[in-house]
Design an enzyme around this catalytic site. Structure first.
Site, PDB file in Angstrom:
ATOM      1  N   PRO A   1       4.140  25.866  27.521  1.00  0.00           N
ATOM      2  CA  PRO A   1       4.545  25.736  26.116  1.00  0.00           C
ATOM      3  C   PRO A   1       6.060  25.790  25.905  1.00  0.00           C
ATOM      4  O   PRO A   1       6.757  26.586  26.534  1.00  0.00           O
ATOM      5  CB  PRO A   1       3.881  26.944  25.446  1.00  0.00           C
ATOM      6  CG  PRO A   1       2.714  27.258  26.304  1.00  0.00           C
ATOM      7  CD  PRO A   1       3.120  26.892  27.711  1.00  0.00           C
ATOM      8  N   ASN A   2       6.503  24.929  25.012  1.00  0.00           N
ATOM      9  CA  ASN A   2       7.891  24.877  24.516  1.00  0.00           C
ATOM     10  C   ASN A   2       8.908  24.303  25.506  1.00  0.00           C
ATOM     11  O   ASN A   2      10.086  24.187  25.175  1.00  0.00           O
ATOM     12  CB  ASN A   2       8.368  26.268  24.045  1.00  0.00           C
ATOM     13  CG  ASN A   2       7.512  26.795  22.912  1.00  0.00           C
ATOM     14  OD1 ASN A   2       7.277  26.086  21.939  1.00  0.00           O
ATOM     15  ND2 ASN A   2       7.010  28.012  23.035  1.00  0.00           N
TER      16      ASN A   2
ATOM     17  N   ARG B   1      16.678  23.905  23.288  1.00  0.00           N
ATOM     18  CA  ARG B   1      16.082  25.229  23.108  1.00  0.00           C
ATOM     19  C   ARG B   1      16.957  26.315  23.760  1.00  0.00           C
ATOM     20  O   ARG B   1      17.140  26.305  24.987  1.00  0.00           O
ATOM     21  CB  ARG B   1      14.697  25.250  23.756  1.00  0.00           C
ATOM     22  CG  ARG B   1      14.016  26.582  23.735  1.00  0.00           C
ATOM     23  CD  ARG B   1      12.760  26.598  24.599  1.00  0.00           C
ATOM     24  NE  ARG B   1      12.153  27.904  24.575  1.00  0.00           N
ATOM     25  CZ  ARG B   1      11.249  28.342  25.430  1.00  0.00           C
ATOM     26  NH1 ARG B   1      10.803  27.547  26.388  1.00  0.00           N
ATOM     27  NH2 ARG B   1      10.767  29.558  25.338  1.00  0.00           N
TER      28      ARG B   1
ATOM     29  N   TYR C   1      18.489  28.701  28.673  1.00  0.00           N
ATOM     30  CA  TYR C   1      17.775  27.691  29.464  1.00  0.00           C
ATOM     31  C   TYR C   1      18.642  26.516  29.915  1.00  0.00           C
ATOM     32  O   TYR C   1      18.156  25.653  30.649  1.00  0.00           O
ATOM     33  CB  TYR C   1      16.577  27.174  28.659  1.00  0.00           C
ATOM     34  CG  TYR C   1      15.567  28.261  28.353  1.00  0.00           C
ATOM     35  CD1 TYR C   1      14.910  28.935  29.388  1.00  0.00           C
ATOM     36  CD2 TYR C   1      15.273  28.638  27.042  1.00  0.00           C
ATOM     37  CE1 TYR C   1      13.999  29.946  29.121  1.00  0.00           C
ATOM     38  CE2 TYR C   1      14.357  29.651  26.756  1.00  0.00           C
ATOM     39  CZ  TYR C   1      13.723  30.298  27.801  1.00  0.00           C
ATOM     40  OH  TYR C   1      12.831  31.301  27.536  1.00  0.00           O
TER      41      TYR C   1
ATOM     42  N   ASN D   1       5.756  26.222  35.898  1.00  0.00           N
ATOM     43  CA  ASN D   1       6.483  27.097  34.980  1.00  0.00           C
ATOM     44  C   ASN D   1       5.542  27.316  33.799  1.00  0.00           C
ATOM     45  O   ASN D   1       5.505  26.502  32.872  1.00  0.00           O
ATOM     46  CB  ASN D   1       7.790  26.471  34.517  1.00  0.00           C
ATOM     47  CG  ASN D   1       8.553  27.434  33.602  1.00  0.00           C
ATOM     48  OD1 ASN D   1       8.006  28.462  33.167  1.00  0.00           O
ATOM     49  ND2 ASN D   1       9.794  27.116  33.306  1.00  0.00           N
TER      50      ASN D   1
ATOM     51  N   ALA E   1       5.501  30.947  28.308  1.00  0.00           N
ATOM     52  CA  ALA E   1       4.982  32.163  27.673  1.00  0.00           C
ATOM     53  C   ALA E   1       3.584  32.545  28.166  1.00  0.00           C
ATOM     54  O   ALA E   1       3.206  33.721  28.105  1.00  0.00           O
ATOM     55  CB  ALA E   1       4.971  31.979  26.160  1.00  0.00           C
TER      56      ALA E   1
ATOM     57  N   HIS F   1       2.964  35.572  30.547  1.00  0.00           N
ATOM     58  CA  HIS F   1       2.957  36.985  30.145  1.00  0.00           C
ATOM     59  C   HIS F   1       1.678  37.404  29.440  1.00  0.00           C
ATOM     60  O   HIS F   1       1.605  38.521  28.925  1.00  0.00           O
ATOM     61  CB  HIS F   1       4.167  37.257  29.241  1.00  0.00           C
ATOM     62  CG  HIS F   1       5.438  36.668  29.766  1.00  0.00           C
ATOM     63  ND1 HIS F   1       5.979  37.040  30.978  1.00  0.00           N
ATOM     64  CD2 HIS F   1       6.257  35.695  29.279  1.00  0.00           C
ATOM     65  CE1 HIS F   1       7.083  36.335  31.190  1.00  0.00           C
ATOM     66  NE2 HIS F   1       7.270  35.512  30.183  1.00  0.00           N
TER      67      HIS F   1
ATOM     68  N   ASP G   1      -7.247  32.808  35.668  1.00  0.00           N
ATOM     69  CA  ASP G   1      -8.586  32.489  36.170  1.00  0.00           C
ATOM     70  C   ASP G   1      -8.690  31.030  36.602  1.00  0.00           C
ATOM     71  O   ASP G   1      -9.368  30.715  37.588  1.00  0.00           O
ATOM     72  CB  ASP G   1      -9.635  32.795  35.101  1.00  0.00           C
ATOM     73  CG  ASP G   1      -9.899  34.290  34.958  1.00  0.00           C
ATOM     74  OD1 ASP G   1      -9.422  35.064  35.810  1.00  0.00           O
ATOM     75  OD2 ASP G   1     -10.569  34.677  33.986  1.00  0.00           O
TER      76      ASP G   1
ATOM     77  N   GLU H   1       5.152  30.085  41.163  1.00  0.00           N
ATOM     78  CA  GLU H   1       5.524  30.403  39.778  1.00  0.00           C
ATOM     79  C   GLU H   1       7.035  30.285  39.664  1.00  0.00           C
ATOM     80  O   GLU H   1       7.760  30.974  40.390  1.00  0.00           O
ATOM     81  CB  GLU H   1       5.077  31.832  39.442  1.00  0.00           C
ATOM     82  CG  GLU H   1       5.503  32.274  38.043  1.00  0.00           C
ATOM     83  CD  GLU H   1       5.236  33.763  37.795  1.00  0.00           C
ATOM     84  OE1 GLU H   1       4.456  34.398  38.550  1.00  0.00           O
ATOM     85  OE2 GLU H   1       5.827  34.290  36.838  1.00  0.00           O
TER      86      GLU H   1
ATOM     87  N   HIS I   1      10.535  30.058  37.014  1.00  0.00           N
ATOM     88  CA  HIS I   1      11.126  30.246  35.678  1.00  0.00           C
ATOM     89  C   HIS I   1      12.595  29.865  35.745  1.00  0.00           C
ATOM     90  O   HIS I   1      13.278  30.185  36.729  1.00  0.00           O
ATOM     91  CB  HIS I   1      11.007  31.695  35.216  1.00  0.00           C
ATOM     92  CG  HIS I   1       9.594  32.159  35.078  1.00  0.00           C
ATOM     93  ND1 HIS I   1       8.792  31.787  34.022  1.00  0.00           N
ATOM     94  CD2 HIS I   1       8.827  32.920  35.883  1.00  0.00           C
ATOM     95  CE1 HIS I   1       7.597  32.326  34.178  1.00  0.00           C
ATOM     96  NE2 HIS I   1       7.579  33.009  35.294  1.00  0.00           N
TER      97      HIS I   1
ATOM     98  N   ARG J   1      15.309  40.183  30.878  1.00  0.00           N
ATOM     99  CA  ARG J   1      15.220  39.894  29.448  1.00  0.00           C
ATOM    100  C   ARG J   1      14.399  40.971  28.731  1.00  0.00           C
ATOM    101  O   ARG J   1      14.463  42.138  29.106  1.00  0.00           O
ATOM    102  CB  ARG J   1      14.645  38.475  29.266  1.00  0.00           C
ATOM    103  CG  ARG J   1      15.531  37.409  29.942  1.00  0.00           C
ATOM    104  CD  ARG J   1      14.979  36.020  29.789  1.00  0.00           C
ATOM    105  NE  ARG J   1      14.863  35.643  28.389  1.00  0.00           N
ATOM    106  CZ  ARG J   1      14.191  34.558  27.965  1.00  0.00           C
ATOM    107  NH1 ARG J   1      13.601  33.768  28.860  1.00  0.00           N
ATOM    108  NH2 ARG J   1      14.127  34.286  26.679  1.00  0.00           N
TER     109      ARG J   1
ATOM    110  N   ARG K   1       8.566  40.428  28.951  1.00  0.00           N
ATOM    111  CA  ARG K   1       8.614  39.328  29.941  1.00  0.00           C
ATOM    112  C   ARG K   1       8.532  39.835  31.374  1.00  0.00           C
ATOM    113  O   ARG K   1       8.461  39.049  32.324  1.00  0.00           O
ATOM    114  CB  ARG K   1       9.890  38.494  29.751  1.00  0.00           C
ATOM    115  CG  ARG K   1       9.907  37.717  28.460  1.00  0.00           C
ATOM    116  CD  ARG K   1      11.115  36.796  28.369  1.00  0.00           C
ATOM    117  NE  ARG K   1      11.450  36.534  26.993  1.00  0.00           N
ATOM    118  CZ  ARG K   1      10.872  35.600  26.229  1.00  0.00           C
ATOM    119  NH1 ARG K   1       9.954  34.809  26.728  1.00  0.00           N
ATOM    120  NH2 ARG K   1      11.224  35.453  24.965  1.00  0.00           N
TER     121      ARG K   1
HETATM  122  C1  DQA Z   1      10.403  30.803  30.975  1.00  0.00           C
HETATM  123  C2  DQA Z   1      10.462  32.309  30.720  1.00  0.00           C
HETATM  124  C3  DQA Z   1       9.348  32.746  29.778  1.00  0.00           C
HETATM  125  O1  DQA Z   1       9.448  34.141  29.522  1.00  0.00           O
HETATM  126  C4  DQA Z   1       9.451  32.017  28.456  1.00  0.00           C
HETATM  127  O2  DQA Z   1       8.345  32.336  27.630  1.00  0.00           O
HETATM  128  C5  DQA Z   1       9.598  30.541  28.596  1.00  0.00           C
HETATM  129  C6  DQA Z   1      10.441  30.022  29.669  1.00  0.00           C
HETATM  130  C7  DQA Z   1      11.575  30.335  31.845  1.00  0.00           C
HETATM  131  O3  DQA Z   1      11.463  29.258  32.409  1.00  0.00           O
HETATM  132  O4  DQA Z   1      12.586  31.022  31.943  1.00  0.00           O
HETATM  133  O5  DQA Z   1       9.108  29.776  27.779  1.00  0.00           O
HETATM  134  O6  DQA Z   1       9.193  30.502  31.663  1.00  0.00           O
END
Ligand code: DQA
Length: 144
Positions: free
Chosen positions: A9-10, A17, A22, A73, A76, A79, A86, A97, A99, A106, A110
């Site tokens: 997401p996002n 953003r 980022y 990645n 959110a 967390h 699952d 994983e 990020h 942070r 997180r």
């Molecule tokens: C993130 C870190 C996460 O805590 C956050 O919710 C994101 C981006 C990162 O790439 O740093 O959306 O995954």
């Protein structure tokens, strides 16, 4: 070898953003860098981004038969999503994983990851380079 690249997401908002956290590169630019590295490594990549947890679970299920691993990645969902945990256990694919930021530097919420303990590897805090390091590591682990 074929690797799935998952953006949660996002992450479509990258570029505009919270650039101090980022960076200024867009998701399209980052995917281009991943694609270039994949070519260099001699592997294929398949990208997916969604803001919807269910779509991500559906994608994992549908893609699992044709990929060998995932660079994820989960944003959110990292967390809080037992569903994503699952699903990753369910498809039984190795995954890294990644990020862009370092979640441990942070907000306290997180610091919790529902995924790190079941990941093949984790890469945090290197900006877009996190994806590239994750892809290199996963391909090496898979013997590519
Ligand atoms: C993130 C870190 C996460 O805590 C956050 O919710 C994101 C981006 C990162 O790439 O740093 O959306 O995954």
């Amino acid at each position: 070898m074929r690797i799935g690249i998952l953006h949660g997401p996002n992450l479509r908002l990258l570029g505009s953003r919270e650039p101090t956290i980022y960076g200024s590169r867009t998701l399209t630019e980052i995917n281009g860098e991943i694609e270039s590295l994949a070519t260099e490594l001699g592997v294929e990549v398949e990208f997916f981004q969604s803001n919807h947890e269910g779509e991500i679970l559906d994608w994992l299920e549908s893609v699992s038969a044709r990929i060998d691993g995932v660079v994820a990645n989960p944003a959110a969902l990292t967390h809080g999503s037992i569903g994503l945990r699952d699903a990753l256990l369910g498809v039984d694919l190795p995954f890294v994983e990644v990020h862009l930021s370092n979640p441990h530097a942070r907000e306290p919420f997180r610091e919790v990851s529902f995924l790190s303990d079941i990941a093949t590897g984790v890469v945090f805090g290197f900006g877009p380079e996190s994806y590239l390091l994750g892809l290199r590591g996963l391909v090496a682990r898979l013997g590519g």
